[in-house]
Design a protein around this motif. Sequence first.
Motif, PDB file in Angstrom:
ATOM      1  N   TYR A 136      54.097  61.431  13.129  1.00  0.00           N
ATOM      2  CA  TYR A 136      55.366  61.201  12.262  1.00  0.00           C
ATOM      3  C   TYR A 136      56.297  62.256  12.193  1.00  0.00           C
ATOM      4  CZ  TYR A 136      52.837  57.018  10.633  1.00  0.00           C
ATOM      5  OH  TYR A 136      52.305  55.625  10.361  1.00  0.00           O
ATOM      6  N   CYS A 157      53.549  52.221  14.127  1.00  0.00           N
ATOM      7  CA  CYS A 157      52.990  52.306  12.771  1.00  0.00           C
ATOM      8  C   CYS A 157      51.336  52.575  13.119  1.00  0.00           C
ATOM      9  CB  CYS A 157      53.139  51.245  11.982  1.00  0.00           C
ATOM     10  SG  CYS A 157      53.277  51.458  10.090  1.00  0.00           S
ATOM     11  N   GLY A 217      54.660  55.738   5.444  1.00  0.00           N
ATOM     12  CA  GLY A 217      52.946  55.641   5.083  1.00  0.00           C
ATOM     13  C   GLY A 217      52.799  56.914   3.899  1.00  0.00           C
ATOM     14  N   TRP A 218      51.530  56.958   3.628  1.00  0.00           N
ATOM     15  CA  TRP A 218      51.217  58.056   2.620  1.00  0.00           C
ATOM     16  C   TRP A 218      50.029  58.721   3.465  1.00  0.00           C
ATOM     17  CZ3 TRP A 218      53.404  59.706  -1.669  1.00  0.00           C
ATOM     18  CH2 TRP A 218      54.575  58.826  -2.175  1.00  0.00           C
ATOM     19  N   GLY A 248      45.615  60.159   7.091  1.00  0.00           N
ATOM     20  CA  GLY A 248      46.450  58.972   6.873  1.00  0.00           C
ATOM     21  C   GLY A 248      45.746  58.337   5.791  1.00  0.00           C
ATOM     22  N   CYS A 300      58.111  52.817   9.954  1.00  0.00           N
ATOM     23  CA  CYS A 300      57.079  52.841   9.403  1.00  0.00           C
ATOM     24  C   CYS A 300      56.987  53.994   8.522  1.00  0.00           C
ATOM     25  CB  CYS A 300      56.151  53.019  10.527  1.00  0.00           C
ATOM     26  SG  CYS A 300      54.329  53.161  10.057  1.00  0.00           S
ATOM     27  N   THR A 337      50.564  46.427   7.547  1.00  0.00           N
ATOM     28  CA  THR A 337      49.842  47.506   6.988  1.00  0.00           C
ATOM     29  C   THR A 337      48.498  48.087   7.554  1.00  0.00           C
ATOM     30  OG1 THR A 337      48.703  45.877   5.316  1.00  0.00           O
ATOM     31  CG2 THR A 337      50.888  46.738   4.872  1.00  0.00           C
ATOM     32  N   TYR A 371      55.021  48.890   7.888  1.00  0.00           N
ATOM     33  CA  TYR A 371      56.011  48.734   8.787  1.00  0.00           C
ATOM     34  C   TYR A 371      57.095  47.606   8.102  1.00  0.00           C
ATOM     35  CZ  TYR A 371      58.619  47.935  13.313  1.00  0.00           C
ATOM     36  OH  TYR A 371      59.602  47.685  14.195  1.00  0.00           O
ATOM     37  N   LEU A 416      47.898  55.477  11.401  1.00  0.00           N
ATOM     38  CA  LEU A 416      47.439  56.227  10.588  1.00  0.00           C
ATOM     39  C   LEU A 416      47.408  57.727  11.257  1.00  0.00           C
ATOM     40  CD1 LEU A 416      44.551  54.351   8.863  1.00  0.00           C
ATOM     41  CD2 LEU A 416      46.646  54.685   8.029  1.00  0.00           C
ATOM     42  N   CYS A 439      54.478  61.469   1.606  1.00  0.00           N
ATOM     43  CA  CYS A 439      54.980  60.246   2.263  1.00  0.00           C
ATOM     44  C   CYS A 439      55.606  60.617   3.357  1.00  0.00           C
ATOM     45  CB  CYS A 439      56.293  59.823   1.136  1.00  0.00           C
ATOM     46  SG  CYS A 439      57.087  58.357   2.292  1.00  0.00           S
ATOM     47  N   VAL A 468      49.806  53.022   5.624  1.00  0.00           N
ATOM     48  CA  VAL A 468      50.971  52.858   6.285  1.00  0.00           C
ATOM     49  C   VAL A 468      51.287  51.277   6.347  1.00  0.00           C
ATOM     50  CG1 VAL A 468      50.734  54.694   7.803  1.00  0.00           C
ATOM     51  CG2 VAL A 468      50.044  52.512   8.387  1.00  0.00           C
TER      52      VAL A 468
END
Length: 122
Positions: free
Chosen positions: A109, A102, A34-35, A46, A32, A57, A51, A104, A95, A49
């Motif tokens: 992470y 996955c 994401g930003w 978040g 996964c 998403t 996957y 937010l 990032c 994101v």
Amino acid sequence: QVQLVESGGGTVQAGGSLRLSCAASGYTYRLCMGWFRQAPGKEREGVAVIYNGGGTTDYADSVKGRFTISQDNAKNTVYLQMNSLKPEDTAMYICAARYVRCELAPEHYNYWGQGTQVTVSS
């Protein structure tokens, strides 16, 4: 282990667009990506994101309809297309990646990039 390299960002006027890229290297199976963003004096949040196991998403409510996250699995790269940018979108965009799940919430992470600054002027 995953390494992340970001590109994109910059300064744009309100209403403008920017695209961010994040390339992953290392073990990228069931990843996964994401930003996330963090503005001065605010907590990291978040943004979007995705996957790579199926393309699922998720977006923060504040960016739905304006931002789009996508991926190129052949390049292990994730993109964030940001349209209709607002001054409140100004932040360091970072990032991040984690395996299997996955979501937010940034605290789950494990791998983080260096970040790229996005500034939206009014």
